[in-house]
Design an enzyme around this catalytic site. Structure first.
Site, PDB file in Angstrom:
ATOM      1  N   LYS A 193      97.883  19.575  33.417  1.00 19.76           N
ATOM      2  CA  LYS A 193      97.077  20.734  33.025  1.00 19.76           C
ATOM      3  C   LYS A 193      97.682  21.409  31.786  1.00 19.76           C
ATOM      4  O   LYS A 193      98.852  21.177  31.452  1.00 19.76           O
ATOM      5  CB  LYS A 193      97.022  21.721  34.185  1.00 19.76           C
ATOM      6  N   TYR A 236     111.769  43.840  11.437  1.00 18.80           N
ATOM      7  CA  TYR A 236     110.962  44.984  11.851  1.00 18.80           C
ATOM      8  C   TYR A 236     111.792  45.913  12.726  1.00 18.80           C
ATOM      9  O   TYR A 236     112.543  45.472  13.591  1.00 18.80           O
ATOM     10  CB  TYR A 236     109.730  44.513  12.631  1.00 18.80           C
TER      11      TYR A 236
HETATM   12  C1  LIG Z   1     100.860  23.298  38.383  1.00 16.98           C
HETATM   13  C2  LIG Z   1     100.688  22.808  39.766  1.00 16.98           C
HETATM   14  C3  LIG Z   1     101.597  21.888  40.317  1.00 16.98           C
HETATM   15  C4  LIG Z   1     102.850  21.442  39.603  1.00 16.98           C
HETATM   16  O1  LIG Z   1     103.886  22.359  39.831  1.00 16.98           O
HETATM   17  P1  LIG Z   1     105.317  22.158  39.149  1.00 16.98           P
HETATM   18  O2  LIG Z   1     106.097  23.302  39.651  1.00 16.98           O
HETATM   19  O3  LIG Z   1     105.081  22.211  37.673  1.00 16.98           O
HETATM   20  O4  LIG Z   1     105.827  20.838  39.586  1.00 16.98           O
HETATM   21  C5  LIG Z   1     101.299  21.379  41.573  1.00 16.98           C
HETATM   22  N1  LIG Z   1     100.207  21.769  42.263  1.00 16.98           N
HETATM   23  C6  LIG Z   1      99.330  22.666  41.772  1.00 16.98           C
HETATM   24  C7  LIG Z   1      98.162  23.056  42.591  1.00 16.98           C
HETATM   25  C8  LIG Z   1      99.550  23.223  40.526  1.00 16.98           C
HETATM   26  O5  LIG Z   1      98.677  24.115  40.045  1.00 16.98           O
END
Ligand SMILES: *Cc1c(COP(=O)(O)O)cnc(C)c1O
Length: 375
Positions: free
Chosen positions: A40, A264
């Site tokens: 993702k 800044y």
């Molecule tokens: C992002 C996600 C993962 C992966 O988790 P990590 O901590 O990056 O291994 C697994 N399951 C779901 C539902 C997620 O949204």
């Protein structure tokens, strides 16, 4: 975009390290457990097309995404495996999901009904992963009320919808093994309430931290993300191989007199004669602004301090004690230089955030330069 990817600032991504981290997960869960790598958010910012092409030869069971658009993008790469959307989606996306044969997570009976109607109208089967909320609270059917929804799920997955899997998401796998046990017990109570579970119903629970810390709950499928991309799993072992480095060119060097102010807000003031180097990277590239006056970089293999506030396009480091720094030299904001290393977890800690946010925050202005040392 500049024709020279390494002209200003860039990300190096190691395909061999990604492959290695995937293999470590495989080894840990064994040959009977399917791996659903989470890709993702553009594969945690690395570039989903490249990540998928690196993982494809290792034949993961499926890919996990958070949105329908992300699933469509992977399908368009020519991937034929299952693609699982692990977050709830709006009804407006059901057609698009069906067209690309995306498997959807279902968190409510309304969502199941809407999906069944779409599948019937399209005259295709839909495939679902029933999410059970066991403490995360953001999505899923409530584990405490299974008697209210479970029969309807069984009923609703007889014809147009096929029930592929049941899953839950862990809230503290990187901190507490006991919390994993508790969440698993809650899920297993739901599964135990099924009179006749679908014969090949898959169960999945573990994220990266869960895979390594509580592999006994691997069941049929695991869903690792951050470990693939080089993020650690709390204070536990193993460490992943580093996948991502962030580099930037020195574009200005100056000797300053005591009292010279910087950036800044003029939050930094030289307390003696110093030499400063301006690096061609800023928060517009995703370097966390919170690293101003806190973070470090590596120059010529030595740690240097980030001084002053980080600007959108540039960041200044104190190179007073590093000899012979010249225009065009490469500074490392994340990754290894010589014998020293800034890990994504160390950087995130200094910035007051987590590795996930650092990686997904790296912006499109940084070209991703893929490298491969291996097989
Ligand atoms: C992002 C996600 C993962 C992966 O988790 P990590 O901590 O990056 O291994 C697994 N399951 C779901 C539902 C997620 O949204």
């Amino acid at each position: 975009m500049s024709t020279n990817l390494e002209a200003r600032a860039w990300i190096e991504v190691r395909a061999d390290a990604l492959r290695n981290n995937f293999a470590l997960i495989r080894e840990t869960v064994g040959p009977d457990v399917r791996v659903l790598p989470m890709v993702k958010a553009n594969a945690y910012g690395l570039g989903v097309a490249e990540v998928v092409s690196v993982l494809e030869p290792d034949a993961p069971w499926a890919y996990g995404v958070a949105t329908v658009a992300e699933g469509v993008q992977i399908r368009e790469l020519g991937v034929d495996r299952p693609i699982v959307v692990c977050s709830p989606v709006s009804d407006a996306e059901l057609d698009s999901a069906g067209e690309r044969r995306l498997q959807l997570s279902i968190s409510s009976l309304d969502a199941l009904t809407a999906l069944a109607a779409t599948a019937q109208r399209r005259d295709t089967k839909a495939f679902v992963h029933i999410e059970v909320d066991t403490g995360m609270g953001r999505s899923g059917f409530d584990w405490r009320t299974a008697s209210e929804w479970l029969p309807a799920v069984v009923e609703g997955t007889r014809e147009d919808v096929e029930w592929v899997a049941c899953f839950t998401h862990l809230h503290s796998a990187d901190e507490s093994d006991a919390s994993v046990r508790e969440q698993w017990d809650r899920l297993s109570r739901v599964l135990g309430a099924l009179d006749a579970p679908p014969a090949d119903l898959l169960v999945h629970v573990l994220n990266s931290a869960g895979v390594f810390r509580t592999p006994e709950y691997a069941h049929a499928v695991v869903r690792p993300g951050i470990f693939l991309y080089g993020g650690g799993i709390g204070d536990a072992q193993p460490d992943p191989l580093a996948v991502v480095s962030v580099r930037a060119r020195v574009v200005h060097v100056r000797d300053v007199v005591s009292g010279t102010t910087l950036g800044y807000g003029a939050t930094y003031r030289a307390d003696g004669p110093q030499r400063w180097a301006t690096l061609a990277i800023g928060y517009g590239d995703g370097l966390p602004r919170s690293l101003g006056n806190r973070g470090t970089a590596l120059v010529h293999g030595r740690f240097v301090q980030i001084i002053g506030r980080i600007s959108m396009d540039v960041t200044v480091v104190d190179i007073t004690r590093v000899p012979d720094v010249e225009l065009g030299d490469v500074a490392t904001l994340l990754g290894r230089d010589g014998g020293e290393e800034i890990t994504v977890d160390a950087l995130a800690h200094l910035a007051g955030t987590i590795s996930y946010e650092v990686l997904t925050g790296l912006t499109r202005r940084l070209p991703r330069v893929w490298m491969d040392d291996g097989s």
